[in-house]
Design an enzyme around this catalytic site. Sequence first.
Site, PDB file in Angstrom:
ATOM      1  N   CYS A 125      37.934  15.298  35.360  1.00  0.00           N
ATOM      2  CA  CYS A 125      36.587  15.008  35.688  1.00  0.00           C
ATOM      3  C   CYS A 125      35.901  14.589  34.486  1.00  0.00           C
ATOM      4  CB  CYS A 125      35.786  16.414  36.254  1.00  0.00           C
ATOM      5  SG  CYS A 125      34.408  16.241  37.189  1.00  0.00           S
ATOM      6  N   TYR A 126      35.067  15.640  33.693  1.00  0.00           N
ATOM      7  CA  TYR A 126      34.356  14.929  32.534  1.00  0.00           C
ATOM      8  C   TYR A 126      35.609  14.659  31.149  1.00  0.00           C
ATOM      9  CZ  TYR A 126      31.812  14.993  27.999  1.00  0.00           C
ATOM     10  OH  TYR A 126      31.119  14.542  26.797  1.00  0.00           O
ATOM     11  N   HIS A 184      39.023  18.064  40.685  1.00  0.00           N
ATOM     12  CA  HIS A 184      39.483  18.967  40.048  1.00  0.00           C
ATOM     13  C   HIS A 184      40.661  19.566  40.950  1.00  0.00           C
ATOM     14  CE1 HIS A 184      36.193  20.159  37.491  1.00  0.00           C
ATOM     15  NE2 HIS A 184      35.535  19.597  38.153  1.00  0.00           N
ATOM     16  N   SER A 216      39.154  52.983  34.319  1.00  0.00           N
ATOM     17  CA  SER A 216      38.094  53.199  35.436  1.00  0.00           C
ATOM     18  C   SER A 216      39.031  53.280  36.872  1.00  0.00           C
ATOM     19  CB  SER A 216      37.653  51.812  35.435  1.00  0.00           C
ATOM     20  OG  SER A 216      38.463  50.672  36.023  1.00  0.00           O
ATOM     21  N   GLY A 217      40.451  53.126  36.498  1.00  0.00           N
ATOM     22  CA  GLY A 217      41.098  53.294  38.158  1.00  0.00           C
ATOM     23  C   GLY A 217      41.385  52.074  38.644  1.00  0.00           C
ATOM     24  N   GLY A 218      40.559  50.722  38.123  1.00  0.00           N
ATOM     25  CA  GLY A 218      40.776  49.552  38.959  1.00  0.00           C
ATOM     26  C   GLY A 218      42.232  48.983  38.520  1.00  0.00           C
ATOM     27  N   VAL A 219      42.527  47.913  38.973  1.00  0.00           N
ATOM     28  CA  VAL A 219      43.858  47.352  38.663  1.00  0.00           C
ATOM     29  C   VAL A 219      44.011  46.905  37.078  1.00  0.00           C
ATOM     30  CG1 VAL A 219      45.531  45.282  39.361  1.00  0.00           C
ATOM     31  CG2 VAL A 219      43.813  46.336  40.928  1.00  0.00           C
ATOM     32  N   ASP A 220      42.775  46.408  36.420  1.00  0.00           N
ATOM     33  CA  ASP A 220      43.013  45.868  35.210  1.00  0.00           C
ATOM     34  C   ASP A 220      43.319  47.179  34.387  1.00  0.00           C
ATOM     35  OD1 ASP A 220      42.225  43.678  36.434  1.00  0.00           O
ATOM     36  OD2 ASP A 220      39.890  44.022  35.803  1.00  0.00           O
ATOM     37  N   SER A 221      42.255  48.096  34.312  1.00  0.00           N
ATOM     38  CA  SER A 221      42.575  49.169  33.537  1.00  0.00           C
ATOM     39  C   SER A 221      43.652  50.115  33.591  1.00  0.00           C
ATOM     40  CB  SER A 221      41.303  50.127  33.218  1.00  0.00           C
ATOM     41  OG  SER A 221      40.893  50.850  34.551  1.00  0.00           O
ATOM     42  N   SER A 222      44.107  50.113  34.897  1.00  0.00           N
ATOM     43  CA  SER A 222      45.488  50.992  35.138  1.00  0.00           C
ATOM     44  C   SER A 222      46.690  49.990  34.846  1.00  0.00           C
ATOM     45  CB  SER A 222      45.595  50.958  36.904  1.00  0.00           C
ATOM     46  OG  SER A 222      44.468  51.795  37.231  1.00  0.00           O
TER      47      SER A 222
END
Length: 548
Positions: A110-111, A198, A252-258
Amino acid sequence: MKFCLDVFSSLTLCRFLFDMSSDSLLKSQRSPSIVILDFGSQYSELIARRIRETEVYSIVLSYSTSAAELRKLAPKGIILSGGPSSVYTASAPLSDPEIWDLDIPVLGVCYGMQVMVQQLGGHVTAAVGKAEYGKAPLHVDDPTALLTNVESGSTMWMSHGDSVDKLPRGFVRLAHTSNTLEAAIALHTKRFYGVQFHPEVVHSTQGMVMIRNFVYNICCCQPDWTTSTFIDEAISTVRSQVGDKKVLLALSGGVDSSTLAFLLKRAIGDQLTCMFIDQGFMRKGEPEFLMEFFDQKFKINVQYINARERFISKLQGISDPEDKRKVIGREFIRVFEEESERLGPFDYLAQGTLYPDVIESSGTNLDPKTGERIAVKIKSHHNVGGLPKDLQFKLVEPLRMLFKDEVRKVGRALGLPEEIVGRHPFPGPGLAIRILGEVTDEKLNCLRDADLIVREEINRAGLYHEIWQAFAVLLPVCSVGVMGDQRTYAWPIVVRCVSSEDGMTADWSRLPDSLLQIISNRVVNEVKGVNRVVLDITSKPPGTIEWE
């Protein structure tokens, strides 16, 4: 006890975030096979993600990276990203002109294609009346090199207001669309290629075919970047960074922090302490579930902090979503500081920050002359744009170069159970940004009940793992209804379900009418304070997945 003090202004924070992603990689032992030079596109990191999908290591650097620096890195290929600028303006960001003499294949997107054309003697102009946004069929004129095995008529994602009206000497046309004559171009002798669309977004149906052609056939890269490789190198980097110091993880218990908890546990063992702050914005029953899962089942040291009243009080009178995110982000850090005084000392704060967080908060690029962002800011994330200026921890963010699906692969490889790995993304500020306007206990209780119904019914229908995110949103308006011959004046609940691969783009999920009817009936009948249910059918772009 005193912590190491890192003072950030807003600009310094953005520069720090970008420097962390470039300098640390420049100093790493692994050399990138593909370097993406970022001109401020929201999709720059997505290009890197697509390259890694081919098991080839790629990094993103500033467009201003010199040819001399690139020569030291010795990549096998260079990609010039898209961007919001116009190459013919005086302030347009351009690449070092000496990169064209490095004898390294270059792909302009693109650009990035327009930069290639402009710098090599061609011409770019505003496409008056012929701008292209959205899907367009690509008509292949030369099915070789970059377009090998790309079917003519396949869909590509367009997003440009400028077009090439004169090719540089030696370039040829590879493909066109109904509105863009030079949709794909090449200088075969120098292995320079450009596309006006893209290929990295999922809407480009054969975009990955082109990317693989560039990575393997043109750049001759080897597939040596795998999940196990990332884990080994991340563990080594964390051990080197942390040494024998203690690390506090915002769990937090989310995928990332777990996933991060499992990774850090393997890397530094008992040097890790997880702190779960119940800020009052979690989904129904989650605090109890998470404490049992990590502390009892997997024996990871988790300290539970009940800070519900504290966070709610800080949000009183605040309606602006950016202000809410920043208040929550600052308060998180303050709670960590206070509680770590009791539990510590700790030198490092670990966060599950990912690429999309950084991209949408500040972009990945700063103009080297002005220090201003080139990428357009979409929204702040509490763990990036909301960090306080007097942050009293050193940050450990080993996942910040990954997208969500990559994190899930890492989690599975580390032995994280599917009930956590397969969970839908949940924003750091929690339900506070799914309640538009001011947050109150009454609204939180209402939204928790509605959100649980949405997730329960989608689970019951067997659609949970086919949907990227499914949740409820509470709007701060009331409408008239009738229940039991009585007039009601209550809130509406928005059902938001989207399908996505990486969170950068998303389409609204087509749920069965029968499922929507069940959700609507249950919410209206079971949730006090709600008399209407509506469905959000907006894709990203133009919308975002979350409402705030």
